[in-house]
Scaffold this active site. Structure first.
Site: not given
Length: 644
Positions: A103, A105-107
């Protein structure tokens, strides 16, 4: 109604133009689609040397791209995985397995410093336009120095047209651009990170097709290991195609395991009695281990869609690179010239004490006039005329700076500027050498792995599934008149494949060529059935014995069938005749049995088929007897295969 039609036509044309130019097709100038260009523009704006959350980048891009975050996020991941413009941190998916990215928001990501050398972001050189709401500025197109469209590739479907540009190796592209700058011939072919083999014999410089294959390790004859993927494939899609072929009975395997990580490794184990050499062609024929990919280099050039070749794009960029370098050098020369002018004014203003002449002036106009008058004796030393802006800058010099003015430092700076201007003039006279030197510098900034070629060029022909499939399906004919592979019981006539065609001659003398049927009613009797191969059928000599229904006189015709149209009925005897017997033997005897009549002693007569000459298919037969024929009886003997 005419108004509504015109309205629809106008709206459709506008929509089609929008999709072609602003969504699906890359621009030749920078090789980017609008969403990609806006992503890079946002990353340039956000660049502070640190990684940014992809979710944050996507949100900022929406200021320029009003089509939702899903399209932006997907495009950013694809662009980042090209490895040219964007540095990644985190899970951006796996091009080998086909796994998706985490997602947003994680990368995290950030612009690669090298991207600033590819794309000219200077507003003095690149044209900027208002974004969709007019609150910000975005580049109309970047002025790219290298063929980005070839390096990253492109794929898009617009209204009535599409583009498919395979990616190329960056080293080969830049080397080709150097050749183009020197006027030397060159050739380039696609290269993808997943490797594989490609046959480019039909590539047509980007507007044909390639045949691509997986790379097999068959060192163990009981095992096949796929070490490289075909172009436009993932290990997951390849695995599915192999499993589907196995379920359909097309290939024989024992098990299949996928160990793919950052390189492909699919292991296929073979059952007892089956060896690697027996399966390789079947894998090429029935799975995605071999496939054909059609390409078309459609780009937007001068605001219009145009199909170009890889060679033409390279040559276009070679000319464009020299033009960009010229513009940048002239812009730099202009800056240096202005700096030289400013330093010369400052030196004269302080050294000749021109500032003393303004002490008695009462108005701003008088001050400006006094300053300009003070420079008149030194106009030969000036780069250009003194302007009001120049005067304004001179009057802003503080007293502290005047009192601490270092004449030697100023002269050194002027000498340095003059040296730079001399270098720029030299470069402007040798723009081609400058462009080649620039490309060499770009290549030096890439690591060896980034420049390595992954896809290997080879010559091979696509495996025709017709040549690989085995004739192991029985074609049966039953006593009810049905012929086909799905007929149960009956007599097995041939062993066929789904790609075969069969030649059928019915009891009535009508013959047809058709695909192998599942279950087809043909007739309650067949004379002949065989593979519809022209070499086979043209070598068969048909002997047809027929009679005239009115006179009941018998005739014989010997002929060959050399051509046909699929699924069309033909009659082997003359129209209106009644076929009594069809034979395919070269030599055989037969007996005509005549109708019994009072005082008639001859009730039958024997003939030899070899006594009659071969004729054309459309010719009439030879009359055998003037007697009324009741039936024909041919002597037994070896008949052609599939003759009933």
């Amino acid at each position: 109604m005419a108004f509504v039609k015109n309205l629809f036509d106008k709206n459709f044309i506008e929509y089609a133009s929008y999709v072609i130019r602003d969504r699906a097709i890359p621009d030749l100038e920078d090789g980017l689609k609008p969403v990609q260009r806006r992503i890079l523009h946002t990353l340039f704006e956000m660049d502070d040397g640190r990684f940014q959350k992809v979710a944050n980048v996507v949100g900022r891009v929406m200021k320029y791209h009003p089509h939702g975050d899903a399209s932006i996020g997907g495009a950013l991941v694809v662009l980042a995985n090209k490895g040219i413009f964007i540095e990644r941190q985190g899970n951006f998916g796996n091009p080998f397995t086909g796994d998706g990215a985490s997602a947003p928001r994680y990368i995290e990501c950030r612009i690669r410093p090298l991207a600033k050398e590819f794309l000219v972001t200077n507003p003095k050189v690149t044209h900027y336009v208002p974004n969709y709401d007019g609150r910000s500025q975005e580049p109309e197109v970047y002025r790219a120095k290298i063929p980005v469209a070839l390096i990253i590739g492109a794929e898009g479907i617009a209204v009535g047209m599409s583009t498919k540009i395979l990616p190329y190796n960056i080293r080969e592209v830049l080397e080709a651009e150097k050749h183009a700058l020197r006027g030397e011939p060159f050739q380039i072919y696609p290269d993808v990170p997943t490797g594989g083999l490609i046959d480019v014999s039909g590539y047509n410089d980007g507007n044909g097709k390639i045949i691509t294959r997986a790379v097999f390790d068959t060192s163990d004859e009981k095992k096949i290991i796929i070490t490289e993927l075909p172009v436009d494939s993932t290990s997951d899609s390849l695995l599915n195609s192999i499993e589907n072929a196995y379920k359909a009975g097309k290939i024989k395997i024992s098990s299949i395991d996928d160990y793919t990580t950052d390189h492909c490794q699919i292991e296929i184990k073979l059952p007892r009695g089956v060896y690697a050499k027996d399966v390789v062609d079947s894998l090429y024929a029935y799975t995605d281990c071999e496939k054909s990919i059609s390409c078309q280099m459609l780009v937007i050039r001068d605001n219009m869609p145009q199909v170009m070749t890889a060679t033409a794009i390279i040559q276009y960029y070679a000319k464009k690179l020299t033009a960009i370098i010229k513009d940048e050098l002239e812009y730099e020369r202009g800056k240096l010239t202005e700096e030289l002018h400013a330093r010369t004014l400052e030196r004269i203003f302080i050294e000749e004490r021109i500032y003393k002449k303004i002490e008695q002036m009462k108005t701003a106009e008088a001050v400006a006039a006094a300053v300009k008058k003070g420079f008149v004796p030194f106009k030969d030393e000036l780069v250009r005329e003194v302007t009001d802006d120049d005067v304004e800058q001179l009057l802003k010099i503080p007293i502290r700076r005047i009192s601490l003015f270092d004449i030697n430092k100023n002269r050194d700076a002027v000498a340095s500027i003059n040296k730079q201007l001399k270098d720029i003039s030299k470069k402007l006279r040798h723009l081609t050498d400058c462009a080649v030197s620039y490309l060499d510098g770009i290549l030096a900034k890439f690591g060896p792995q980034e420049l390595e070629r992954h896809t290997h060029i080879a010559q091979f022909h696509a495996v025709d599934v017709k040549h690989v499939v085995k004739r192991d399906t029985p074609l049966r004919y039953d006593d009810k008149g049905y012929l086909g592979t799905a007929v149960s019981g009956g007599t097995e006539l041939l062993r066929v494949t789904p790609f075969d065609r069969v030649f059928i001659m019915r009891r009535s003398g009508i013959y047809t060529v058709c695909d192998v049927p599942d279950k087809l009613f043909v007739d309650t009797g067949l004379w002949y059935c065989n593979y519809a191969d022209k070499e086979i059928i043209s070598n068969v000599l048909f002997t047809v014995i027929y009679r005239d229904p009115q006179t009941k006189c018998a005739y014989i015709k010997r002929c060959r069938v050399s051509g046909w149209i699929m699924n069309r009925d033909y009659f082997i005897a003359p129209e209106g005749m009644e076929v009594l017997h069809v034979d395919t033997r070269q030599r055989f005897g037969f007996t005509l049995r005549y109708e019994k009549k009072p005082r008639a002693k001859l009730v039958q007569e024997q003939f030899n088929a070899a006594d009659f000459e071969e004729k054309g298919l459309k010719a009439n037969g030879v009359k055998l007897s003037a007697r009324e024929t009741e039936s024909v009886e041919a002597e037994s003997g070896d008949m052609q295969p599939a003759l009933l």
